[in-house]
Structures are given as structure tokens and as C-alpha cells.
Design a protein around this motif. Structure first.
Motif, PDB file in Angstrom:
ATOM      1  N   ILE A  84       0.955  -4.097   8.061  1.00 48.92           N
ATOM      2  CA  ILE A  84       2.085  -5.036   7.950  1.00 48.92           C
ATOM      3  C   ILE A  84       1.808  -6.281   8.783  1.00 48.92           C
ATOM      4  O   ILE A  84       2.050  -7.417   8.343  1.00 48.92           O
ATOM      5  N   ARG A  85       1.293  -6.079   9.994  1.00 43.82           N
ATOM      6  CA  ARG A  85       0.976  -7.222  10.862  1.00 43.82           C
ATOM      7  C   ARG A  85      -0.158  -8.073  10.285  1.00 43.82           C
ATOM      8  O   ARG A  85      -0.290  -9.253  10.626  1.00 43.82           O
ATOM      9  N   ALA A  86      -0.959  -7.457   9.401  1.00 47.68           N
ATOM     10  CA  ALA A  86      -2.020  -8.221   8.722  1.00 47.68           C
ATOM     11  C   ALA A  86      -1.484  -8.961   7.504  1.00 47.68           C
ATOM     12  O   ALA A  86      -2.255  -9.619   6.798  1.00 47.68           O
ATOM     13  N   GLY A  87      -0.182  -8.840   7.256  1.00 51.21           N
ATOM     14  CA  GLY A  87       0.441  -9.601   6.182  1.00 51.21           C
ATOM     15  C   GLY A  87       0.566  -8.878   4.857  1.00 51.21           C
ATOM     16  O   GLY A  87       0.888  -9.499   3.840  1.00 51.21           O
ATOM     17  N   LEU A  88       0.340  -7.549   4.844  1.00 55.90           N
ATOM     18  CA  LEU A  88       0.385  -6.804   3.591  1.00 55.90           C
ATOM     19  C   LEU A  88       1.744  -6.152   3.375  1.00 55.90           C
ATOM     20  O   LEU A  88       2.477  -5.857   4.325  1.00 55.90           O
ATOM     21  N   SER A  89       2.074  -5.902   2.110  1.00 55.22           N
ATOM     22  CA  SER A  89       3.268  -5.145   1.754  1.00 55.22           C
ATOM     23  C   SER A  89       2.922  -3.662   1.775  1.00 55.22           C
ATOM     24  O   SER A  89       1.948  -3.244   1.136  1.00 55.22           O
ATOM     25  N   VAL A  90       3.703  -2.881   2.501  1.00 52.29           N
ATOM     26  CA  VAL A  90       3.391  -1.460   2.708  1.00 52.29           C
ATOM     27  C   VAL A  90       4.612  -0.611   2.373  1.00 52.29           C
ATOM     28  O   VAL A  90       5.727  -0.908   2.799  1.00 52.29           O
ATOM     29  N   LEU A  91       4.380   0.447   1.599  1.00 52.40           N
ATOM     30  CA  LEU A  91       5.398   1.444   1.306  1.00 52.40           C
ATOM     31  C   LEU A  91       4.918   2.775   1.882  1.00 52.40           C
ATOM     32  O   LEU A  91       3.861   3.261   1.510  1.00 52.40           O
ATOM     33  N   VAL A  92       5.704   3.341   2.804  1.00 54.16           N
ATOM     34  CA  VAL A  92       5.374   4.650   3.366  1.00 54.16           C
ATOM     35  C   VAL A  92       6.519   5.599   3.053  1.00 54.16           C
ATOM     36  O   VAL A  92       7.659   5.348   3.436  1.00 54.16           O
TER      37      VAL A  92
END
Length: 271
Positions: A84-92
Motif C-alpha cells: 500500500i505504501r508503494a502505491g498499490l491497491s491491495v485487497l486482503v
């Protein structure tokens, strides 16, 4: 051919999402997978491996330009944070029960516009579960089953495994631990407690390492455990039962049912 609906470049941090997208015919969307992936076998040849379970190659994942990264469980929180801090969209997702697994499969399918295909697969899976339930309802009794997810320390079955044991015809000997969502809360502090609960079947799935039934049988105080006396100690590989997705609901359940069906089921349990 893939639908244009939803994310087109997906990184799967755990195996069950990879398997699910392949089953839905949407494997072309996958641009990266977990190094622990073995289902389906072809995924390891077709997709780059970019993560372990607790960590991943952040720069490499970013370079793949994913529009969605999908992970599983609180144990991947630190990895998700980095992405997320790298700018990606994440679903966990954090599914624990059979019902939550089905809900997660529906969620992922909905994201890519494959809800109809997902419902067809789920309906077939639920029919098979119902058939097994109907068959075991005719048994004279339900045998006691101890499922061990890890040996040092001993960790008992996660909720979906406990529920699958029930569908397969057995009774989990640690039902009070199965409802605990964290692995640390399913640690068995007393090494003699499983023996006292007298399982008739012991199933080992040591999270990626080989199950050693002879070591279990040799544990102090376990010699008179019914499963040890009869040699009813079996392995189900973690990729087939400890991934909260299609594998557990199909192959994992099938292996549990066969192992329980092989027990001698008289009207009275062994002492």
C-alpha cells in the motif's frame, strides 16, 4: 477470453486466489503469484513467483504494474502495508469458516465480472457437500478426529478444517479451539490433552513440511490413543486443506471423508 470488467493485472499473494482465477478461466489476469503455489501445477510454469507468505519482492511486484494485489489473513498485514505504501491497491481477506470461504470466492468473482460462473461452481460444490452429509448421516456414529496443523507447538484445526471434518463424518476433538481465529490461540499447551480426547483418526498437515506419523505415535503417553493403536494416522498436504479456497472445499474434504470412511464404525467407539 477475459472480460474487460474489473482489474486486469492481478498479483495473488496466496495460492487459493490463483487457483480460483484459473478455475474461472481468468488466469490471463494474473501477473504474479506466491512461491508456495502448487495448484494448478501449470501456474508455476506460466506465472512469475513474487512472494513468500509473510513477505514479497516489493520492487518486482511494483514493476509488474498490478491494478490489484490480493492477499489472505492478518499474517500478511505487514506485506500488505508495504505494498500500500508503494502505491498499490491491495485487497486482503480474512476468511476462516466454510461460509466465509464461499463468500470470498463470490467477492473475487464479482470483482472480475464472473459471478455467474462462480455461482455454478459453488452450486456444484455445495451439492457434493450435501451428498457427503447424507451418506454419513446413515453411519452408526461419528468418529473422533484430531487434526494437527503444526507439531512444535501443537496447533489444532482452523475453523474451516473443523467444519470440513464435520461434513466428512467426524467430530473434531478440539471444537473450542477451532473457533479461535488466530493460530496462537489454537496452540495446545498440554501435550497429553489430545491423547486424553482419544481420537480414532489423527490427520497431520504440517503447513508445508512432511507429516511424520511415527513421531506422533511415539509421543510420551500417546501409545493407548485409539488412532495410534490402529495405525490411523494420515497426512493431507497443506496445499489441499489449509488454503481457504477451492482445494479445501473439494480435494481436502474428499481426503478427509475417505480417511474417516476407512475407520471401523461399530455402534460403540473404542475405549
Amino acid at each position: 477470453m477475459s472480460s474487460p470488467h474489473g482489474p486486469q493485472r492481478i498479483v495473488c499473494l496466496t495460492e487459493e486466489t490463483t487457483e480460483w482465477l484459473y478455475l474461472l478461466g481468468e488466469e490471463s489476469r494474473i501477473v504474479g503469484i506466491s512461491g508456495y503455489t502448487v495448484r494448478p501445477k501449470r501456474a508455476r510454469q506460466e506465472k512469475p513467483r513474487v512472494s513468500a507468505f509473510l513477505d514479497g519482492k516489493i520492487d518486482r511486484i511494483v514493476a509488474l504494474r498490478p491494478d490489484l494485489v490480493i492477499g489472505f489473513s492478518d499474517m500478511q498485514a505487514a506485506l500488505a502495508d508495504k505494498l500500500i505504501r508503494a502505491g498499490l491497491s491491495v485487497l486482503v481477506t480474512n476468511q476462516r469458516s466454510v461460509a466465509e470461504i464461499f463468500a470470498t470466492l463470490r467477492l473475487v468473482a464479482g470483482l472480475i465480472g464472473r459471478s455467474a460462473e462462480a455461482e455454478a461452481w459453488i452450486a456444484g460444490c455445495e451439492r457434493r457437500h450435501a451428498e457427503i452429509r447424507e451418506a454419513v448421516a446413515r453411519w452408526p456414529r461419528r468418529p473422533r478426529v484430531y487434526f494437527e496443523e503444526w507439531d512444535e507447538p501443537m496447533i489444532s484445526a482452523i475453523q474451516w478444517v473443523s467444519e470440513l471434518i464435520g461434513i466428512a463424518g467426524g467430530d473434531d476433538v478440539f471444537p473450542e479451539l477451532a473457533v479461535q481465529r488466530m493460530g496462537r490461540d489454537r496452540v495446545i499447551a498440554d501435550p497429553l490433552e489430545p491423547a486424553r480426547r482419544a481420537p480414532e483418526l489423527i490427520v497431520g498437515s504440517w503447513c508445508g513440511k512432511k507429516f511424520r506419523p511415527e513421531r506422533v505415535a511415539a509421543r510420551p503417553g500417546w501409545a493407548e490413543v485409539p488412532a495410534v493403536r490402529t495405525g490411523a494416522l494420515v497426512e493431507i498436504k497443506s496445499c489441499d486443506i489449509l488454503q481457504p479456497g477451492p482445494a479445501a472445499l473439494t480435494d481436502g474434504l474428499g481426503q478427509l471423508h475417505r480417511a474417516i470412511s476407512a475407520l471401523p464404525l461399530s455402534a460403540s467407539p473404542p475405549p
